[in-house]
Design a protein around this motif. Structure first.
Motif, PDB file in Angstrom:
ATOM      1  N   ALA A 185      19.043  19.299  38.095  1.00 39.54           N
ATOM      2  CA  ALA A 185      18.194  19.669  36.961  1.00 39.54           C
ATOM      3  C   ALA A 185      17.621  21.069  37.141  1.00 39.54           C
ATOM      4  CB  ALA A 185      17.063  18.650  36.808  1.00 39.54           C
ATOM      5  N   ARG A 188      20.361  23.500  36.187  1.00 32.34           N
ATOM      6  CA  ARG A 188      20.542  23.566  34.736  1.00 32.34           C
ATOM      7  C   ARG A 188      19.444  24.397  34.088  1.00 32.34           C
ATOM      8  NH1 ARG A 188      21.711  18.047  35.321  1.00 32.34           N
ATOM      9  NH2 ARG A 188      19.618  17.472  34.597  1.00 32.34           N
ATOM     10  N   GLY A 191      20.163  27.937  34.538  1.00 29.53           N
ATOM     11  CA  GLY A 191      21.462  28.403  34.052  1.00 29.53           C
ATOM     12  C   GLY A 191      22.400  28.790  35.180  1.00 29.53           C
TER      13      GLY A 191
END
Length: 215
Positions: A185, A188, A191
């Motif tokens: 997470a 993410r 990026g």
């Protein structure tokens, strides 16, 4: 003679599955060396736990803590597990935990290659962390002793702003599970590319387990 791999355990079934694959990889060479059976036990969530196995052990036991960073478990839970495993009369030798060995960095490089990245890619290695800060320090110390250009470390407990920029994020976890997914997470949100999977699914960690058990 029995080898016992002491894992943390997790509510996520992927954790136990990964460690079972590792146990299977090391059992045959250990048996060939006269080390007997290899068993898995867990501190939490999964079974068997040390007190459930200890009553049936009477021969010599080598206990290997499957820990890559020092924490409360190393200071408190490992000695308690050793006592529980010796409850049936077995003498228990506690081997050094996995942390601090450069084979862990080779395991990270294996995971990088398996995910399609170059082994010399810039990496952010993320551990779970602890309230004492010892987890983060142990990973930094290992990397300081065996430098990889462009690699950084941090913990979920003490994130570093911008650390994932331009780097591949790799979880410093033996198996997929709660901490692994928190690192995913983080990647993410930044990026950044993420390398899934646990370090226990590498030849380097299998070699490290054998090294620790054989002393």
């Amino acid at each position: 003679m029995t080898t016992v791999l002491l894992a943390h355990g997790s509510p996520d079934p992927r954790h136990a599955s990964t460690l079972e694959r590792l146990r299977q990889r090391v059992e045959a060479p250990l048996e060939a060396m006269g080390r007997g059976a290899t068993r898995l036990v867990y501190l939490e969530h999964d079974h068997p736990q040390p007190h459930e196995l200890g009553a049936e052990l009477t021969d010599e036991v080598t206990l290997l803590p499957m820990l890559i960073t020092p924490a409360f478990h190393a200071r408190v839970d490992v000695p308690a597990a050793a006592r529980a495993l010796g409850a049936g009369g077995a003498p228990v030798r506690v081997a050094p935990a996995l942390g601090g060995d450069p084979l862990l960095l080779l395991a990270v490089e294996e995971r990088l290659r398996a995910a399609g990245h170059d082994a010399d890619a810039a990496v952010l290695l993320v551990a779970g962390g602890s309230s004492s800060g010892q987890a983060g320090q142990s990973i930094r110390t290992l990397l300081d002793a065996h430098p990889r250009p462009g690699w950084l470390t941090m913990t979920l407990a003490a994130p570093r702003a911008g650390a994932a920029s331009g780097r591949v994020v790799v979880p410093a976890t033996l198996a997929e599970g709660v901490l692994h997914d928190k690192v995913a997470a983080l990647a993410r949100a930044a990026g950044a590319p993420f390398v899934p999977g646990g370090l226990a699914d590498t030849g380097a960690v299998a070699r490290l387990v054998l090294r620790r058990v054989l002393g």
